[in-house]
Design a protein around this motif. Structure first.
Motif, mmCIF file in Angstrom:
data_model
loop_
_atom_site.group_PDB
_atom_site.id
_atom_site.type_symbol
_atom_site.label_atom_id
_atom_site.label_comp_id
_atom_site.label_asym_id
_atom_site.label_seq_id
_atom_site.Cartn_x
_atom_site.Cartn_y
_atom_site.Cartn_z
ATOM 1 N N SER A 6 0.844 -1.195 0.000
ATOM 2 C CA SER A 6 0.000 0.000 0.000
ATOM 3 C C SER A 6 0.877 1.241 0.000
ATOM 4 C CB SER A 6 -0.866 0.062 1.273
ATOM 5 O OG SER A 6 -1.803 -0.969 1.304
ATOM 6 N N VAL A 7 0.497 2.211 -0.816
ATOM 7 C CA VAL A 7 1.127 3.527 -0.748
ATOM 8 C C VAL A 7 0.215 4.399 0.106
ATOM 9 C CG1 VAL A 7 1.695 5.570 -2.095
ATOM 10 C CG2 VAL A 7 2.342 3.325 -2.933
ATOM 11 N N ILE A 8 0.768 4.965 1.174
ATOM 12 C CA ILE A 8 -0.044 5.790 2.087
ATOM 13 C C ILE A 8 -0.188 7.188 1.486
ATOM 14 C CG2 ILE A 8 -0.268 6.669 4.462
ATOM 15 C CD1 ILE A 8 -0.329 3.540 4.188
ATOM 16 N N THR A 9 -1.399 7.475 1.005
ATOM 17 C CA THR A 9 -1.608 8.722 0.252
ATOM 18 C C THR A 9 -2.272 9.818 1.070
ATOM 19 O OG1 THR A 9 -3.655 7.745 -0.563
ATOM 20 C CG2 THR A 9 -1.735 7.606 -2.001
ATOM 21 N N ASP A 10 -2.846 9.452 2.216
ATOM 22 C CA ASP A 10 -3.432 10.456 3.108
ATOM 23 C C ASP A 10 -3.510 9.848 4.496
ATOM 24 O OD1 ASP A 10 -6.641 9.602 3.462
ATOM 25 O OD2 ASP A 10 -5.723 8.919 1.616
ATOM 26 N N LEU A 11 -3.734 10.688 5.477
ATOM 27 C CA LEU A 11 -3.816 10.214 6.868
ATOM 28 C C LEU A 11 -5.173 10.608 7.429
ATOM 29 C CD1 LEU A 11 -0.274 11.399 8.016
ATOM 30 C CD2 LEU A 11 -0.926 9.057 7.443
ATOM 31 N N GLY A 12 -5.708 9.771 8.326
ATOM 32 C CA GLY A 12 -7.024 10.063 8.885
ATOM 33 C C GLY A 12 -7.113 9.789 10.368
ATOM 34 N N GLY A 13 -8.077 10.423 11.001
ATOM 35 C CA GLY A 13 -8.307 10.270 12.433
ATOM 36 C C GLY A 13 -8.931 11.544 12.966
ATOM 37 N N LYS A 14 -9.280 11.533 14.249
ATOM 38 C CA LYS A 14 -9.967 12.695 14.828
ATOM 39 C C LYS A 14 -9.104 13.955 14.851
ATOM 40 C CE LYS A 14 -13.249 10.157 17.661
ATOM 41 N NZ LYS A 14 -13.443 9.496 18.943
ATOM 42 N N ASP A 15 -7.775 13.756 14.887
ATOM 43 C CA ASP A 15 -6.874 14.906 14.973
ATOM 44 C C ASP A 15 -6.433 15.422 13.598
ATOM 45 O OD1 ASP A 15 -5.633 12.505 14.572
ATOM 46 O OD2 ASP A 15 -3.880 12.925 15.804
ATOM 47 N N ILE A 16 -6.941 14.818 12.529
ATOM 48 C CA ILE A 16 -6.557 15.243 11.173
ATOM 49 C C ILE A 16 -7.788 15.829 10.486
ATOM 50 C CG2 ILE A 16 -5.764 14.446 8.905
ATOM 51 C CD1 ILE A 16 -4.036 12.410 10.617
ATOM 52 N N LEU A 17 -7.705 17.118 10.174
ATOM 53 C CA LEU A 17 -8.894 17.823 9.695
ATOM 54 C C LEU A 17 -8.870 18.112 8.196
ATOM 55 C CD1 LEU A 17 -9.146 20.263 12.732
ATOM 56 C CD2 LEU A 17 -10.469 18.172 12.360
ATOM 57 N N ILE A 18 -7.790 17.683 7.502
ATOM 58 C CA ILE A 18 -7.721 17.938 6.060
ATOM 59 C C ILE A 18 -8.472 16.815 5.335
ATOM 60 C CG2 ILE A 18 -6.184 18.372 4.092
ATOM 61 C CD1 ILE A 18 -3.943 18.601 6.402
ATOM 62 N N PRO A 19 -9.545 17.155 4.600
ATOM 63 C CA PRO A 19 -10.271 16.090 3.905
ATOM 64 C C PRO A 19 -9.476 15.562 2.705
ATOM 65 C CG PRO A 19 -11.266 18.219 3.412
ATOM 66 C CD PRO A 19 -10.147 18.476 4.375
ATOM 67 N N PRO A 20 -9.419 14.232 2.523
ATOM 68 C CA PRO A 20 -8.710 13.698 1.360
ATOM 69 C C PRO A 20 -9.535 13.885 0.087
ATOM 70 C CG PRO A 20 -9.702 11.920 2.600
ATOM 71 C CD PRO A 20 -10.021 13.189 3.353
ATOM 72 N N SER A 21 -8.863 13.961 -1.047
ATOM 73 C CA SER A 21 -9.571 14.006 -2.331
ATOM 74 C C SER A 21 -8.885 13.020 -3.276
ATOM 75 C CB SER A 21 -9.516 15.407 -2.934
ATOM 76 O OG SER A 21 -8.201 15.686 -3.396
ATOM 77 N N HIS A 22 -9.607 12.609 -4.318
ATOM 78 C CA HIS A 22 -9.052 11.640 -5.284
ATOM 79 C C HIS A 22 -7.781 12.208 -5.926
ATOM 80 C CE1 HIS A 22 -9.160 8.119 -7.800
ATOM 81 N NE2 HIS A 22 -9.143 8.835 -8.904
ATOM 82 N N GLU A 23 -7.785 13.537 -6.192
ATOM 83 C CA GLU A 23 -6.624 14.189 -6.821
ATOM 84 C C GLU A 23 -5.411 14.131 -5.902
ATOM 85 O OE1 GLU A 23 -10.093 14.864 -8.685
ATOM 86 O OE2 GLU A 23 -9.790 15.683 -6.667
ATOM 87 N N GLU A 24 -5.632 14.437 -4.605
ATOM 88 C CA GLU A 24 -4.531 14.405 -3.630
ATOM 89 C C GLU A 24 -3.967 12.994 -3.506
ATOM 90 O OE1 GLU A 24 -3.019 17.010 -2.114
ATOM 91 O OE2 GLU A 24 -4.356 18.190 -3.383
#
Length: 274
Positions: free
Chosen positions: A233-251
């Protein structure tokens, strides 16, 4: 009269054999934004999905839909450039059909790659994670329904869904070449929404390190068919309660492109050693 699943697999396998000739023992499935590996293949033959009988056709941006035959790392391989996803509306038999066909033509080892969201706090965007195990949260299993003994046993073991020997090989290459390589459990979800912060936290609690919308169905079928599997897996975004940047398909695609050279290097080196 409608053809059975087994007849469709055999018909497609025969078509590919007739078109291509010699068949490889190694298959590669390229995930979102990870198509660059194809540029490293000495291509001998390409087949568009829409020309292959019984093949679904990919509908996702970033998935071009070709079966590619050629040499990579000195080994003859077949690569899927573009895969099929449950969220596109395919059923699990369609999603995993190419893996069945790969096995029917003689593939014994399968490399699968994907772009995924990370919830392990050690991870950074652009990290490459070796999949050591998975958690299946899809609402349907690709083995549900009639079991064809010719394809595999009714109740396959998933104890070593990802080959320990292949993981060890990747680790050895990373150590030699001083590459940061993470390990983790991949959580497979139906999509197509990205996860909520609470879902990311939940996946972490149940033992997940990364999450995505593919791979698990293909790996289940590969194991059912007796193939050895290596997943990355290539980690392309990070998630959790402390991460407020929404991921997008482009990102996700951008981050995948950045991490591609590492993934490509490891897979090429592994193929050289197989």
């Amino acid at each position: 009269m409608e053809k059975t699943y087994l007849e469709k697999i055999n018909e497609t396998a025969e078509f590919i054999r007739a078109e291509v000739g010699e068949m490889p023992k190694i298959g590669v499935i390229l995930g979102t934004g990870l198509g660059d590996l194809v540029n490293h293949i000495e291509v001998s033959k390409e087949l568009d999905y829409h020309n292959i009988p019984n093949f679904p056709v990919s509908t996702v941006e970033g998935h071009s839909g070709k079966l590619i035959f050629g040499k990579l790392g000195g080994k003859y391989i077949m690569a899927m450039q573009g895969r099929f996803h449950y969220y596109e509306g395919y059923d699990m038999k369609e999603v995993t059909f190419p893996v069945r066909v790969m096995r029917a033509v003689g593939v014994e080892t399968l490399f699968v790659s994907n772009a995924s969201g990370g919830m392990n706090k050690e991870f950074k965007v652009g990290d490459v994670m070796i999949i050591t195990d998975h958690i299946n949260l899809f609402p349907e299993n690709p083995l549900r329904g009639k079991n064809y003994e010719e394809l595999g046993t009714r109740f396959p073991s998933m104890t070593e869904a990802y080959s320990h020997a292949l993981i060890d090989m990747a680790d050895a290459i990373a150590a030699e070449d001083n590459i940061r390589l993470m390990h983790g459990v991949y959580v497979g979800t139906p999509g197509p929404t990205f996860e909520t912060p609470a879902e990311y936290e939940y996946f972490r609690v149940i033992g997940g390190d990364a999450v995505g919308m593919s791979t698990v169905p293909e790996v289940i079928v590969a194991n059912h068919a007796g193939m050895k599997v290596f997943g990355v897996s290539v980690i392309t975004d990070l998630g959790g309660k402390d991460i407020l940047i929404p991921p997008s398909h482009e990102e996700v695609q951008k981050a995948a492109v950045k991490a591609q050279p590492v993934m490509t290097h490891i897979i090429k080196k592994m193929l050289e050693r197989l």
